[in-house]
Design a protein around this motif. Structure first.
Motif, mmCIF file in Angstrom:
data_model
loop_
_atom_site.group_PDB
_atom_site.id
_atom_site.type_symbol
_atom_site.label_atom_id
_atom_site.label_comp_id
_atom_site.label_asym_id
_atom_site.label_seq_id
_atom_site.Cartn_x
_atom_site.Cartn_y
_atom_site.Cartn_z
ATOM 1 N N ASN A 160 12.320 -4.876 -63.134
ATOM 2 C CA ASN A 160 12.645 -6.201 -63.656
ATOM 3 C C ASN A 160 12.251 -6.381 -65.114
ATOM 4 O OD1 ASN A 160 13.823 -7.567 -61.347
ATOM 5 N ND2 ASN A 160 11.816 -7.347 -60.395
ATOM 6 N N GLY A 169 15.718 -3.103 -66.964
ATOM 7 C CA GLY A 169 15.583 -2.107 -65.909
ATOM 8 C C GLY A 169 14.572 -1.024 -66.197
ATOM 9 N N ARG A 193 19.175 -2.650 -63.215
ATOM 10 C CA ARG A 193 17.945 -2.835 -62.446
ATOM 11 C C ARG A 193 17.970 -2.095 -61.110
ATOM 12 N NH1 ARG A 193 15.498 -6.831 -65.355
ATOM 13 N NH2 ARG A 193 16.902 -8.238 -66.490
#
Length: 378
Positions: A160, A169, A193
């Motif tokens: 995150n 990511g 991500r």
């Protein structure tokens, strides 16, 4: 429950495409004790919050065999960790990537093993979950497995993580670059991500960079600051076979990028020499992937399986609204689950895909499912 909370809250504010500003984090160790962790900059003028990780059984076994797992120490100085010994050990790290030992690299080693010990131990624990994913992608493209350490200095192993310029990511893709490497980004999903898909995209990009520059240190520099800047640095240097030959002509952040990467490789191979051991993270021992056939929410899945929805989001951070669109994610939507939940998903699949909300079942956290007899705690 407390493990779940600190996993979800372990967000790192990124400073640039790769550089992460140092900041304090609170995590919980394997004995349930809350600790504050932080890795400082390698210098006062260069942001460098860089953590370290590793995988492989020999890595975890080496920590246990030394007997340090319950007796952490700060005694990391002495001739056994001097420059000459570090140089000798570093030459054994890789047959395909040049690992140079110098004062710049040593600064990062010191940060990882001294002031940043708690952060390093925490990232060691997270690595057991993420590194097999990285290794699978690197093997697919025939790349050195040493590159699995790159997400550590890119994101602190936090899917995150988002930089102030928009890179996101584990591998810190900008949106434009992510789309160039076939990562889907829209209002429902951000595959930058997605640990698995972003790892394959990053491996492909690194392969392209190596083909262009013919040297891994230059390819890594280009991953950080872009191919154009590396090419410009080579021109200004009158040619350059590796990162160190063009060092003075690279952006300031990039000058610390390759040394940080080399130091991470070193510390993660020889972490036991510094009395470092992994901290517990609450991530599952083993995960598997299942194909989602119909639109469904993560909340619905968690409810039927008896999981906590936040734990499910930790394993599937790519779903921005907690909704899986079965046929809107490049034709195939996948869900990562703890391995012991795969059969349960299949058994309750019809209930999961029903429109009505199922009756609630007792919730459980990922942290409560992390032990099978003989399994390594992390």
């Amino acid at each position: 429950m407390s493990r779940k909370r600190y996993i979800v809250s372990f967000l790192i504010t990124m400073g640039a495409t790769c550089g992460i500003y140092a900041q304090q984090q609170t995590v919980v160790d394997s004995r349930g004790k809350a600790v504050n962790v932080m890795i400082p900059d390698a210098s006062e003028t260069m942001a460098g919050y860089v953590d370290v990780d590793y995988v492989d059984d020999k890595f975890y076994n080496s920590g246990i065999q030394t007997g340090f797992e319950n007796t952490p120490s700060t005694n990391t100085t002495g001739p056994e960790n001097g420059m000459e010994v570090i140089d000798r050990k570093m030459r054994n790290l890789s047959n395909v990537m040049t690992m140079t030992c110098n004062e710049e690299v040593k600064k990062y080693i010191d940060r990882y093993t001294k002031a940043g010990r708690q952060s390093t131990s925490y990232l060691l624990g997270r690595a057991r979950y993420y590194n097999p994913i990285f290794e699978e992608a690197l093997r697919f493209y025939g790349l050195p497995l040493e590159l699995k350490y790159l997400p550590v200095i890119e994101s602190g192993l936090n899917p995150n993580a988002t930089s102030r310029v928009g890179a996101a990511g584990l591998w810190q893709f900008m949106a434009k670059t992510g789309k160039q490497y076939d990562l889907q980004i829209d209002s429902y999903i951000d595959e930058r991500r997605d640990p698995e898909k972003s790892s394959y995209a990053a491996a492909r990009m690194l392969s392209d960079l190596y083909k262009r520059f013919g040297d891994w240190t230059l390819a890594l520099a280009a991953y950080n600051c872009g191919s154009g800047r590396v090419s410009s640095a080579i021109t200004k240097a009158g040619g350059g076979a590796d990162f160190w030959a063009v060092y003075q002509h690279l952006p300031k952040e990039t000058r610390g990028y390759v040394p940080a990467f080399i130091a991470a490789n070193y510390v993660m191979n020889y972490y036991a020499d510094y009395n470092l051991t992994p901290l517990s993270t609450g991530l599952p021992n083993c995960c598997d992937t299942i194909i989602i056939e119909k639109d469904v929410t993560l909340a619905k899945i968690a409810n039927v399986l008896g999981m906590n929805v936040d734990d499910l989001k930790v394993l599937n951070p790519q779903y921005r609204q907690g909704i899986i669109k079965a046929f809107a994610t490049n034709g195939v939507a996948k869900l990562r689950l703890p391995s012991e939940m795969i059969e349960k998903f299949k058994d309750y699949k019809d209930l999961i895909y029903q429109n009505e909300t199922p009756n609630e079942e007792p919730s459980m956290t990922i942290a409560a499912t992390n032990t099978s007899q003989g399994a390594m705690p992390y």
